[in-house]
Design a protein around this motif. Structure first.
Motif, short mmCIF file in Angstrom:
data_model
loop_
_atom_site.label_atom_id
_atom_site.label_comp_id
_atom_site.label_asym_id
_atom_site.label_seq_id
_atom_site.Cartn_x
_atom_site.Cartn_y
_atom_site.Cartn_z
N GLN A 165 0.84 -1.20 0.00
CA GLN A 165 0.00 0.00 0.00
C GLN A 165 0.87 1.25 0.00
O GLN A 165 0.62 2.21 -0.74
N GLY A 166 1.92 1.25 0.83
CA GLY A 166 2.79 2.41 0.92
C GLY A 166 3.47 2.76 -0.38
O GLY A 166 3.75 3.94 -0.65
N LYS A 167 3.74 1.74 -1.20
CA LYS A 167 4.40 1.99 -2.49
C LYS A 167 3.53 2.81 -3.43
O LYS A 167 4.03 3.41 -4.37
N THR A 168 2.22 2.82 -3.19
CA THR A 168 1.31 3.61 -4.04
C THR A 168 1.07 5.00 -3.47
O THR A 168 0.33 5.78 -4.06
N GLY A 183 -8.09 8.07 -6.38
CA GLY A 183 -7.24 8.68 -7.38
C GLY A 183 -6.44 9.87 -6.93
O GLY A 183 -5.55 10.35 -7.66
N ASP A 184 -6.71 10.39 -5.74
CA ASP A 184 -5.95 11.54 -5.26
C ASP A 184 -4.64 11.08 -4.63
O ASP A 184 -4.58 10.01 -4.00
N PRO A 185 -3.58 11.88 -4.77
CA PRO A 185 -2.31 11.53 -4.10
C PRO A 185 -2.50 11.51 -2.58
O PRO A 185 -3.11 12.41 -2.01
N VAL A 186 -2.00 10.47 -1.94
CA VAL A 186 -2.13 10.31 -0.49
C VAL A 186 -0.74 10.26 0.12
O VAL A 186 0.11 9.48 -0.32
N SER A 187 -0.51 11.08 1.13
CA SER A 187 0.80 11.16 1.76
C SER A 187 1.09 9.88 2.56
O SER A 187 0.23 9.34 3.26
N LEU A 188 2.32 9.42 2.44
CA LEU A 188 2.77 8.25 3.20
C LEU A 188 2.68 8.50 4.70
O LEU A 188 2.55 7.55 5.49
N ALA A 189 2.71 9.74 5.10
CA ALA A 189 2.64 10.07 6.52
C ALA A 189 1.37 9.57 7.18
O ALA A 189 1.34 9.33 8.40
#
Length: 540
Positions: free
Chosen positions: A337-340, A421-427
């Motif tokens: 999941q984090g890789k996306t 579809g929106d960019p999601v921060s790894l934080a």
């Protein structure tokens, strides 16, 4: 003798630093390779024969099969140590196997058979020494310095998390910058150093001789007596139950070998063998419980009562397996999941110089463990007691399972945002990692305390063997779920929910944990607690 004189005599055994050094390097080596395994396999030639869409699922299968081996082989290591070789020899020899496995990973990064051989050898080596090193530390203490044992055990647990933290943080960077040979080679070098450090202390260790199975009141001997003893006019129903379990286990293995039409095609050897083992443990436990009183008179009463306690503890451990199915996926499902997600390098507070890969988020787990344990003991538990709520061991474990479910609800919500579809921060992954780690401390650290108190000294090895198997069956749940989602009917059902497969499975595992926590709470209400800590007279 005066207290001052006693304090002077209480010295740390000079051989203990060798064992601590060994453990620090070994844990770095294990978590260093484990936490980059899925990340490497998804993009490696090892799985290049599969369509790209199937590689993530295959990588998860390999990872969880590996975890199953790691937590199954303690049975072998403990048995060889106790029956034949003793702890020192068993740890040393399995460590050499461990080193050979690391060498295979570094040398065969592009050879499937060689790489899988390496994983098998690491599972065998790591699992083989897992039940022995901690108890080997305990063997080095006697009446004159036992007061220092707790300090050493606390430091032992701390060093495990210390090694795990730096391995989780650094190895993804080495994989990214220098490739798999170096990234897998460094943990191998650390394991070699661990083995050498352990060997250097060979002339100073206290070596407790193996029992060679001669304890007449061992778990196995009491159980065998119970099952084979006849009672007039009653037959042996417990033995029949065990035989039924053997028949079920044998039938499963035959189905795997001959693959009849009704047997699921995705049930490979690992899944089938674990199901067969589960049948043997389940049916055998019921059978022994049915006839246990027949062993009374042939074995000591404490031994029989302790076997019954072990059988009850097995049920407690079985109810924690859903937790382990969630926990171990932080190194597989959550890494994928984090890789996306987007690494927030544009944020001033993000340590961009250090955290560059999603798999590095796993370093949060050991870091938080080192913070949460003292927080719970110093702040949380005293506060709960002041408010009239006693955080017993079983209550803590039940809440730990529930917190793991909450962590996966949060992970599922993150997945919904990713699917939108929106960019999601790894934080955002910090939240589920924190919740899951809090659950781990409540379950894992508490379970060892709980199990220790429930059986006599002679049964504690059996208790630990079943505790390790809880992780094995936790990964089995993951393999079964992964196999199920390859079924067309299941795929169609998931599609009908409007959720992606990843999101659906995250919420599924969360519900799984909540159900397990509820069942755990119900069982805990009727569990008869035991207290098998040594009395002051026994300790004197």
């Amino acid at each position: 003798m005066s207290d001052a004189a006693g304090a002077t005599r209480a010295r740390l055994p000079k051989q203990v630093p060798y064992i601590i050094g060994n453990e620090a390097c070994e844990r770095f080596s294990f978590y260093g390779m484990r936490n980059i395994l899925v990340q490497f396999m998804v993009s490696s030639v090892i799985l290049a024969y599969l369509p790209e869409s199937a590689r993530e699922g295959a990588a998860k299968d390999v990872f969880h099969s590996f975890v199953i081996g790691v937590y199954f082989f303690p049975l072998l290591g403990g048995w060889l140590s106790d029956r034949y070789f003793g702890k020192y020899n068993t740890v040393l020899w399995f460590s050499l196997i461990y080193c050979a496995g690391h060498a295979c990973l570094a040398l065969f990064e592009d050879n499937r058979n060689g790489f899988y051989t390496g994983l098998f050898l690491i599972a065998l080596g790591s699992g083989g020494i897992k039940p022995l090193v901690v108890s080997f530390v305990g063997d080095q203490f006697d009446e004159s310095n036992k007061s220092l044992a707790k300090v050493v055990f606390d430091f032992f647990y701390w060093i495990i998390n210390f090694g795990s933290f730096f391995a989780s943080l650094l190895m993804p960077l080495f994989l990214r910058s220098y490739g798999p040979s170096v990234a897998f080679g460094i943990p191998g070098l650390l394991m070699l150093i661990a083995t050498v450090i352990f060997w250097l202390g060979r002339k100073q260790y206290i070596r407790v001789a193996p029992t060679r199975g001669e304890d007449p009141d061992s778990f196995y001997n009491v159980a065998r007596t119970a099952l084979t003893t006849e009672a007039e006019g009653q037959g042996r129903p417990g033995l029949r139950v065990l035989q039924a379990g053997v028949a079920v286990a044998a039938a499963m293995l035959l189905c795997w070998a001959f693959k009849p039409a009704f047997w699921p095609q995705d049930f490979g050897f690992v899944i089938t063998a674990c199901l067969a083992l589960g049948a043997l443990i389940g049916f055998g436990g019921v059978g022994v419980s049915m006839q246990l009183e027949r062993a009374r008179g042939r074995h000591s009463d404490p031994a029989i009562d302790s076997v019954r306690a072990v059988l009850r503890v097995i049920i407690v451990f079985a109810l924690t397996t859903p937790f382990w199915s969630l926990f171990d996926q932080k190194a597989s499902t959550w890494v994928l999941q984090g890789k996306t997600m987007v690494v927030p390098h544009d944020q001033w507070w993000w340590p961009s110089f250090l955290v560059k890969e999603a798999s590095q988020m796993q370093a949060l787990n050991p870091l938080l463990v080192m913070a949460i344990i003292p927080f719970n003991n110093i702040v949380l538990y005293p506060a709960l007691r002041r408010w009239g709520f006693e955080p017993t061991a079983l209550k803590r474990m039940g809440w730990g399972i529930a917190f793991s479910g909450v962590a996966w609800i949060v992970a599922g919500m993150i997945q919904l945002s990713i699917d939108g579809g929106d960019p999601v921060s790894l934080a955002w992954q910090i939240a589920p990692y924190a919740l899951l780690t809090f659950g781990e401390v409540l379950v894992s650290a508490t379970a060892l305390e709980f199990a220790y108190s429930q059986a006599t000294q002679a049964m504690k090895g059996v208790i630990m063997a079943f505790w390790y198997l809880a992780s094995t069956f936790g990964s089995l749940w993951v393999l079964l779920t992964n196999a199920a989602v390859r079924n067309d009917a299941v795929i169609s059902h998931i599609a009908g929910t409007g959720l992606s497969e990843n999101a659906f499975l995250m919420f599924f595992f969360a519900v799984f944990a909540f159900v397990a926590a509820a069942v755990f709470a119900l069982y805990a209400r009727t569990y008869p607690m035991q207290d098998h800590y040594r009395t002051a007279a026994e300790a004197a």
